[in-house]
Design an enzyme around this catalytic site. Sequence first.
Site, PDB file in Angstrom:
ATOM      1  N   HIS A 135       0.817  -1.226   0.000  1.00  0.00           N
ATOM      2  CA  HIS A 135       0.000   0.000   0.000  1.00  0.00           C
ATOM      3  C   HIS A 135       0.847   1.271   0.000  1.00  0.00           C
ATOM      4  CE1 HIS A 135      -3.565  -2.376   0.567  1.00  0.00           C
ATOM      5  NE2 HIS A 135      -3.154  -2.858   1.730  1.00  0.00           N
ATOM      6  N   ASP A 172      -2.675 -10.825  -1.875  1.00  0.00           N
ATOM      7  CA  ASP A 172      -3.224 -10.231  -0.654  1.00  0.00           C
ATOM      8  C   ASP A 172      -4.689  -9.849  -0.922  1.00  0.00           C
ATOM      9  OD1 ASP A 172      -2.030  -8.550   1.994  1.00  0.00           O
ATOM     10  OD2 ASP A 172      -3.819  -7.662   1.087  1.00  0.00           O
ATOM     11  N   HIS A 174      -6.223  -7.217  -0.080  1.00  0.00           N
ATOM     12  CA  HIS A 174      -6.398  -5.784  -0.339  1.00  0.00           C
ATOM     13  C   HIS A 174      -5.722  -5.399  -1.653  1.00  0.00           C
ATOM     14  CE1 HIS A 174      -6.496  -6.143   4.141  1.00  0.00           C
ATOM     15  NE2 HIS A 174      -7.533  -5.322   3.995  1.00  0.00           N
ATOM     16  N   ASP A 265      -4.185 -12.561   4.077  1.00  0.00           N
ATOM     17  CA  ASP A 265      -5.502 -12.138   4.554  1.00  0.00           C
ATOM     18  C   ASP A 265      -6.577 -12.551   3.547  1.00  0.00           C
ATOM     19  OD1 ASP A 265      -4.492 -10.358   2.683  1.00  0.00           O
ATOM     20  OD2 ASP A 265      -4.488  -8.636   4.047  1.00  0.00           O
ATOM     21  N   TYR A 305      -3.745 -11.921   8.986  1.00  0.00           N
ATOM     22  CA  TYR A 305      -3.938 -11.495  10.377  1.00  0.00           C
ATOM     23  C   TYR A 305      -4.540 -12.571  11.269  1.00  0.00           C
ATOM     24  CZ  TYR A 305      -2.807  -7.429   7.735  1.00  0.00           C
ATOM     25  OH  TYR A 305      -2.160  -6.582   6.887  1.00  0.00           O
TER      26      TYR A 305
END
Length: 676
Positions: A135, A172, A174, A265, A305
């Site tokens: 990110h 991932d 995201h 995740d 996580y």
Amino acid sequence: MGTALVYHEDMTATRLLWDDPECEIERPERLTAALDRLRKCGLEQRCLRLSAREASEEELGLVHSPEYVSLVRETQVLGKEELQALSGQFDAIYFHPSTFHCARLAVGAALQLVDAVLTGVVQNGFALVRPPGHHSQRAAANGFCVFNNVAIAAAHAKQKHGLQRILIVDWDVHHGQGIQYLFEDDPSVLYFSWHRYEHGRFWPFLRESDADAVGRGQGLGFTVNLPWNQVGMGNADYVAAFLHLLLPLAFEFDPELVLVSAGFDSAIGDPEGQMQATPECFAHLTQLLQVLAGGRVCAMLEGGYHLESLAESVCMTVQTLLGDPAPPLSGPMVPCQSALESIQSVRATQAPYWKSLQLQGHLAGCWATGPHLRLLCSGCDFELSLDVTPVPTSPSTHSPEGRPPPLLSGGPVCKTAASVLSSQLDQLCLHPAPPVCPAVALTAPDITLVLPPDVTQQEGAALNEETEAWARPHESLAQDEALTALGKLLYLLDGMLDGQVSSGMVATPPSAAAATLEVAIQRGLSHGAQRRILWLNIRGKEAAALSMFQVSTPLPVLTGGFLSCILGLVLPLAYGFQPDLVLVALGPAHGLQGPHAALLTSMLRGPAGGRVLALLEEDSTPQLAGILARVLHGEAPPSLGPYSVASPEDAQALMYLRGQLKPQWKMLQCRPHLEA
Ligand code: X5A
Ligand code: ZN
């Protein structure tokens, strides 16, 4: 050529010092849980351990502005209040006095991994790092990410190693918008990301995370976003996205290096992702990527996580990098409608930029009938029969060349396809199974043989009598040579079906090939109930003369046609069928070059839990036997090289077959049901 594991325990230092429900999930235990599990599974010990170094400020400068690097450097001396105030200027970020050190180690780990792979010290590797990176942007921290580890690694691979094509796969959950922004206009970096999107209602809530963000300028088509609009995506959805979207593009791109933004995740149990993919799925994703770039795959940890799910998924990834076969996938292999909608929309959006996505579908409905096509799976607890438009049997309904004519002739394209179909359909066949146990057969007339080193010598005297019994009805199996090959084959087959042997290769005298195969099939099917066996036979056209061939398709030898057949037909069938064993037979005039045969064999390990038995003819080249033996043991197949597009005829033939098989084999689908 092994697998590197890059780590440094200092990366456990950074942690949240105040209350922040959004950020508290990014904690030191993520690394220790993963590392503990790698040790317990004996995986860490099998890797080349590299201690991470700090990246230099010059290296950070490959993607970050000097002002931003200074800002992060200065956080080292701030107190808690100041850290919290500064953190508040970014979205989902916390700084800690150790952040600068940890984040430089994370980048350094990524760079060391890339260097080790590109200098040939190792084949591949995993960087176990935090903070994550994808990110982070030129002048901004974001989403727990401080420096963009993977982006810096890509820039470094270009600058220091002169690479021209790097594939970044961001699995991932995201969107790695940081990576997207950094390479938006750069055609030397193909960035693929799937992410929870929910039509823009999921963090980071960006319009540019949607499928229509495709890059810009020179980089048009080199950003590929696959937004998931529902939670709960699972193994079938992820595998379908790879087979029907990522891999066609990736083969066409022909990367020199694959970087994975390996966030977990996206795995089951994760509070952020809310997805369903099991840890084994990451073994399959890894294996699917290892056929690219000569196996040069560098995975860097991003999110993840749920500590258990994270640790297990990391193990699955590392184990696969080490060359072990991926464990079978659990759950029904049926992609959901929402996933298919997403995949279809990205394919449509990206089609202008990628040959591998073109030439599909626009002739749909052209055929009302086709060549003889029948696939049977039968078994004690399930029976599925798929009967596709019977071939007219009366000679009068055949065209002069003896080929079945299409009922709806749609013009020249259809005519071409018709003749190509009927002339080429024999090269790859699906065998029907006797009604003993579940089995699908992709055909094969001739036998080859795989011998895992520890098994090679054991031909078992006890087996000889049985071998002779199996051979007795076949004249061509009378000579000693043929009998010996058959004995080896049966030995391997039993070993694989009993779970003692993982893969094998057998060579048979050409004259005995057909009979050997027939025995192998009978033997496999009689071995025990509930076995699913996929038989894949590749040979020249004369195979049509053999009985039992029910479904066949051309297997074009040109790269594009070959790949669409493997990715669009063979692997979806295989993943849907989930065989206990795959038998690949390369018969006479199979026409495949070593790299093609290696790729196919290597990719079939996935759906079969690694249990692939390859059958060759004795007069196959030693190069072919060698290359197959190596991929069966988990080595990467060589690159196919530059992509050439499938011919319209091949594409049409494949599309026809897929259309016929799709109702039964859901993994073939790459678009949602229209009627739904
Ligand atoms: C690396 C990563 C997630 C940030 C989520 C913020 N970041 N809500 O997974
Ligand atoms: Zn994430």
